[in-house]
Scaffold this motif. Sequence first.
Motif, PDB file in Angstrom:
ATOM      1  N   ALA A  92     -42.660  25.233  38.562  1.00 47.21           N
ATOM      2  CA  ALA A  92     -42.288  26.649  38.549  1.00 47.21           C
ATOM      3  C   ALA A  92     -43.428  27.467  37.965  1.00 47.21           C
ATOM      4  N   TYR A  93     -43.794  28.524  38.661  1.00 51.79           N
ATOM      5  CA  TYR A  93     -44.797  29.484  38.184  1.00 51.79           C
ATOM      6  C   TYR A  93     -44.069  30.800  37.960  1.00 51.79           C
ATOM      7  N   LEU A  94     -43.993  31.227  36.709  1.00 54.02           N
ATOM      8  CA  LEU A  94     -43.223  32.420  36.361  1.00 54.02           C
ATOM      9  C   LEU A  94     -44.135  33.630  36.192  1.00 54.02           C
ATOM     10  N   ILE A  95     -43.746  34.728  36.824  1.00 54.32           N
ATOM     11  CA  ILE A  95     -44.422  36.009  36.626  1.00 54.32           C
ATOM     12  C   ILE A  95     -43.431  36.925  35.909  1.00 54.32           C
ATOM     13  N   GLY A  96     -43.781  37.306  34.703  1.00 54.13           N
ATOM     14  CA  GLY A  96     -42.897  38.137  33.891  1.00 54.13           C
ATOM     15  C   GLY A  96     -43.677  38.777  32.767  1.00 54.13           C
ATOM     16  N   LYS A  97     -42.959  39.449  31.868  1.00 56.80           N
ATOM     17  CA  LYS A  97     -43.636  40.153  30.783  1.00 56.80           C
ATOM     18  C   LYS A  97     -42.770  40.090  29.527  1.00 56.80           C
ATOM     19  N   VAL A  98     -43.411  39.842  28.384  1.00 57.28           N
ATOM     20  CA  VAL A  98     -42.728  39.828  27.088  1.00 57.28           C
ATOM     21  C   VAL A  98     -43.492  40.727  26.128  1.00 57.28           C
ATOM     22  N   GLY A 102     -48.495  33.439  34.699  1.00 58.03           N
ATOM     23  CA  GLY A 102     -48.167  34.798  35.108  1.00 58.03           C
ATOM     24  C   GLY A 102     -47.359  35.574  34.090  1.00 58.03           C
ATOM     25  N   VAL A 103     -47.146  35.007  32.896  1.00 58.39           N
ATOM     26  CA  VAL A 103     -46.383  35.695  31.852  1.00 58.39           C
ATOM     27  C   VAL A 103     -47.364  36.429  30.938  1.00 58.39           C
ATOM     28  N   SER A 104     -47.296  37.738  30.934  1.00 63.32           N
ATOM     29  CA  SER A 104     -48.213  38.543  30.122  1.00 63.32           C
ATOM     30  C   SER A 104     -47.478  39.156  28.938  1.00 63.32           C
ATOM     31  N   HIS A 105     -48.262  39.582  27.931  1.00 60.79           N
ATOM     32  CA  HIS A 105     -47.719  40.197  26.723  1.00 60.79           C
ATOM     33  C   HIS A 105     -48.105  41.677  26.690  1.00 60.79           C
ATOM     34  N   THR A 106     -47.190  42.492  26.214  1.00 65.32           N
ATOM     35  CA  THR A 106     -47.469  43.923  26.091  1.00 65.32           C
ATOM     36  C   THR A 106     -47.070  44.411  24.705  1.00 65.32           C
ATOM     37  N   SER A 107     -47.836  45.351  24.207  1.00 61.49           N
ATOM     38  CA  SER A 107     -47.502  45.971  22.918  1.00 61.49           C
ATOM     39  C   SER A 107     -46.766  47.297  23.117  1.00 61.49           C
ATOM     40  N   GLN A 108     -46.503  47.653  24.369  1.00 62.36           N
ATOM     41  CA  GLN A 108     -45.874  48.942  24.661  1.00 62.36           C
ATOM     42  C   GLN A 108     -44.349  48.900  24.613  1.00 62.36           C
ATOM     43  N   ALA A 109     -43.777  47.714  24.528  1.00 69.22           N
ATOM     44  CA  ALA A 109     -42.319  47.593  24.458  1.00 69.22           C
ATOM     45  C   ALA A 109     -41.962  46.257  23.828  1.00 69.22           C
ATOM     46  N   ALA A 110     -40.770  46.200  23.269  1.00 65.13           N
ATOM     47  CA  ALA A 110     -40.281  44.948  22.692  1.00 65.13           C
ATOM     48  C   ALA A 110     -39.836  44.003  23.804  1.00 65.13           C
ATOM     49  N   THR A 111     -39.717  42.745  23.466  1.00 66.96           N
ATOM     50  CA  THR A 111     -39.218  41.758  24.421  1.00 66.96           C
ATOM     51  C   THR A 111     -37.791  42.117  24.846  1.00 66.96           C
ATOM     52  N   GLY A 112     -37.488  41.904  26.114  1.00 67.28           N
ATOM     53  CA  GLY A 112     -36.157  42.217  26.628  1.00 67.28           C
ATOM     54  C   GLY A 112     -35.066  41.447  25.909  1.00 67.28           C
ATOM     55  N   GLU A 144     -39.955  37.433  19.067  1.00 68.48           N
ATOM     56  CA  GLU A 144     -39.150  36.887  20.159  1.00 68.48           C
ATOM     57  C   GLU A 144     -40.006  36.558  21.378  1.00 68.48           C
ATOM     58  N   GLY A 145     -40.989  37.424  21.665  1.00 66.22           N
ATOM     59  CA  GLY A 145     -41.877  37.159  22.793  1.00 66.22           C
ATOM     60  C   GLY A 145     -42.653  35.867  22.618  1.00 66.22           C
ATOM     61  N   GLY A 146     -43.150  35.631  21.399  1.00 63.17           N
ATOM     62  CA  GLY A 146     -43.880  34.392  21.126  1.00 63.17           C
ATOM     63  C   GLY A 146     -42.993  33.171  21.264  1.00 63.17           C
ATOM     64  N   ASN A 147     -41.755  33.268  20.750  1.00 65.49           N
ATOM     65  CA  ASN A 147     -40.823  32.144  20.858  1.00 65.49           C
ATOM     66  C   ASN A 147     -40.476  31.835  22.310  1.00 65.49           C
ATOM     67  N   LEU A 148     -40.249  32.870  23.101  1.00 66.03           N
ATOM     68  CA  LEU A 148     -39.908  32.650  24.506  1.00 66.03           C
ATOM     69  C   LEU A 148     -41.069  32.039  25.279  1.00 66.03           C
ATOM     70  N   TYR A 175     -31.074  45.148  27.690  1.00 66.62           N
ATOM     71  CA  TYR A 175     -32.163  46.041  27.289  1.00 66.62           C
ATOM     72  C   TYR A 175     -33.417  45.524  27.986  1.00 66.62           C
ATOM     73  N   LYS A 176     -33.956  46.296  28.916  1.00 74.12           N
ATOM     74  CA  LYS A 176     -35.085  45.819  29.719  1.00 74.12           C
ATOM     75  C   LYS A 176     -36.311  45.520  28.877  1.00 74.12           C
ATOM     76  N   GLY A 177     -36.674  46.413  27.990  1.00 78.11           N
ATOM     77  CA  GLY A 177     -37.854  46.220  27.171  1.00 78.11           C
ATOM     78  C   GLY A 177     -39.089  45.977  28.001  1.00 78.11           C
ATOM     79  N   ALA A 178     -39.827  44.926  27.666  1.00 82.59           N
ATOM     80  CA  ALA A 178     -41.082  44.610  28.354  1.00 82.59           C
ATOM     81  C   ALA A 178     -40.865  44.319  29.832  1.00 82.59           C
ATOM     82  N   ASN A 179     -39.683  43.831  30.213  1.00 83.71           N
ATOM     83  CA  ASN A 179     -39.421  43.540  31.621  1.00 83.71           C
ATOM     84  C   ASN A 179     -39.578  44.783  32.491  1.00 83.71           C
ATOM     85  N   GLY A 180     -39.239  45.933  31.927  1.00 88.57           N
ATOM     86  CA  GLY A 180     -39.345  47.169  32.694  1.00 88.57           C
ATOM     87  C   GLY A 180     -40.768  47.600  32.960  1.00 88.57           C
ATOM     88  N   LEU A 181     -41.725  46.942  32.287  1.00 88.80           N
ATOM     89  CA  LEU A 181     -43.136  47.296  32.468  1.00 88.80           C
ATOM     90  C   LEU A 181     -43.852  46.377  33.451  1.00 88.80           C
TER      91      LEU A 181
END
Length: 651
Positions: free
Chosen positions: A377-383, A405-415, A388-392, A432-438
């Motif tokens: 499985a190759y996952l494309i997502g955002k945390v 394909g999983v990237s990190h953003t500082s613009q929103a919290a993890t979903g 929580e993002g680090g744990n996931l 709560y979408k959080g980083a997923n919405g980005l």
Amino acid sequence: MTIREIAALAGVSVSTVSKILNKKDEHLSAETRERVLKLVREYHYSPYSGVRAAVQAQTMLLGAAVNGNRPHGRLLDSITKYAAERGYSCVVTVSGTPEEELRNLNVLRSHHVDGILWDKLAQSLPACSTALEGIPVRKMACCEPPSPENSCIDYAGLAYQAAAYLIAQKHRDILCVIPQVSGYPEQAFVQGYRQCLFEHQVPFSPDRVCVCGKAGLPEGRLLENTAALCFDTELAGRVYEACSRKNRRIPKYLSVLSLSDGEKGPFFPELSVIPLPYDALARHVCDRLTADVEGRRVPETVFAAEAHLSGNTSVDIPLTMRNKKIVVVGPVNMDTVIPLKKFPQMGETTLTESRLIVPGGKGLNQAVGVTKLEAEAYLIGKVGKDYEGGNLYDYLQTNGVNTGGVSHTSQAATGHAYVYVQRDGESGIVVYKGANGLLTAQDILQNAAAFDNASFCLLQTEVGLDAVEAAAGLACERGVKLLLKPSAVYELRDELLQKIFVFLPNEKEISYFCPPEMSCKEKARYFLDRGVKNVILTMGRSGCYWDDGIHQVHFPAAPFEAVDTTGAADAFAAALAVMLSQNMDMETAIRSATFAAGFSTAKQGVPNSLIDRSTLEFYMGRECGEGETSPAHPGQFKKSAHSANQGVRSL
């Protein structure tokens, strides 16, 4: 050992040694006398032994001076066997230090052996060669390269053949594991490994040679490879331990192959080994030494032996070569699961006795579901760049998901999802979408290479529709089939629907598009007419309905008592994609997916309730009433005509 050598070791004159041996030492100190006699005893010095040995008849004894710093039990057993076949007995000495080696060679000379097999120490003293003068000797020193004068195991050749076997199994990322304290055998092992990579045009880098010391194995480097080639079984054991700590199954995620000097040990799965050719080496050196003793001439050749693989349970082709990967585009959340007697009404306060915080989100659930069924499985997502993002992210890696394909953003919290579960297992979710919405179309395009050699792309509409449509476009360009799970969406463009191979709504989701009074067939026809290839409508306890325009089939739900239905559709989607990617027919794949979905409802929390392949095969085998697997597709259960129609009715 000569009288001059005894005198030199004792630091006295030859005449002094002679006086002591002839008991004419009354004028010498007791200290000098004891020092000389001690050396005489240690080195088994006997006056005129060389002269006597020259005229002495054969004793039919062979000596074997063995390096005690390396295991040689099997070699000695074979030497004794082949010497006996030729009418000789063996006297064996084992040395750990150069001084001990010299003493042991003199011990063998004192037994008047007819010839000596010498496994020379790396730091052997020059006096050892002098001690062996006048007697047939065959070296079998592993501290020196093989040659006509030195019959020993060709570690470079064995490593070459082992690496070639792994390359033939499609491995190109091969880690070479050697011990920290190493000598010529270990260096030759690395040389053979490198030579094989060079000749097979497999790239080499120094960090692919792992020196394993007391600190253990660098696990990060291990997990970057698809195979580990180990110098011995002790190192292979450390590789097994590291894989166990990281939940990386052998050989699913890492193939392991090792040289072995004896028993394989308690490995699970059983370790694949190349046994060191001690038996062939013993025959070779015994043939040549007895020929020297008896005055026969034999061709002088370098000892060489073919590598023979024993067992193939810890070696397989890389996961990426076994199955085409499945790309998952979707949200990654932390879930808070709250059990309730019933959902609260407006203005009502309801108490709960527990809560459960677990990884979740449709993207994470489906990706983990795919890996549990032994596909990539190759996952494309955002945390978010938060705890929580680090744990996931760590959780995904631990479960074998490719997180490229999983990237990190500082613009929103993890979903985060808040899952409310009634006693009957039915659930409602607030997200709560959080980083997923980005997650954007640009994020998808940056992972375009992931769609190469992929079989399916699993999509959900909890991320932005621009990202969904970008993924659908890439999949369509590269011939990747699309499975779309609509969620929190009320309209989909025909351009997107025309690219979908499987459309997977539940009853609530399809009601956003179709009036409730329409039949299942009419609802499916609505999407088939807009370009979808297959519609699978999931209906909870009522099972699911499949329509492709030709077949209209209802599948009953699997017989599991529901505790939490959250994620059942994710389990269904993952299993369906894996089974279809392995050329299973649609009807059988849906039945497998139905079992996977039912199994996931039997306990709370999604990822830990997802089914693994062996469990799914067990349930499917029991359902079909057969325990046979299809030769064409290992691990897939056969289905008789009777069992295929059991519990299925056309609508």
